[in-house]
Design a protein around this motif. Structure first.
Motif: not given
Length: 135
Positions: A17, A19, A35-39, A41-42, A45, A53, A111
């Motif tokens: 988890k 970014a 891009r993601s704050r939680d690679l 999870r993304r 998805d 997702k 961000d």
């Protein structure tokens, strides 16, 4: 992005988890930058069978079936998935295809820097499935 390429369906053991910005690669071609704050999870998805997702699979299925994006009514991805067998088959094929692709990423907490890096990488790599068009 100097990290080694990792198969998409094997990324779970390498990501946490964190970014960052990632690039999904098929053979030697960059296909998509995100891009993601939680690679973790993304990236999961992107492998999901959920139409809400798996954005890359939706874009690939739309390109394959030549169905333009619309986020409401009969052209929404949800409606197409539920009613159009060709779109549904293309989406399912795309999720399998993505699983065999590779990914690499760079960690970035900020961000704004994430957004700039995502856009820069997508433009430089000429990724076919990125779009920064507003609706």
């Amino acid at each position: 992005m100097n990290r080694p390429l990792v198969r998409m369906d094997e990324h779970r053991s390498k990501t946490r988890k964190e970014a960052g910005v990632y690039v999904i690669v098929e053979r030697d071609r960059a296909m998509y930058v995100g891009r993601s704050r939680d690679l973790r999870r993304r990236l999961n998805d992107h492998l999901s069978s959920s139409i809400s997702k798996a954005a890359l699979a939706v874009r690939m299925a739309r390109a394959d079936t030549r169905l333009r994006a619309n986020y409401k009514g009969e052209r929404s991805a949800r409606h197409l998935f539920d009613t159009n067998e060709t779109f549904r088959a293309s989406f399912n094929s795309a999720t399998e295809r993505i699983g065999a692709m590779h990914v690499r990423w760079v960690l970035e907490e900020d961000d704004v820097r994430q957004a700039l890096l995502e856009i820069y990488a997508a433009v430089e790599l000429e990724t076919p499935f990125n779009s920064f068009r507003t609706h």
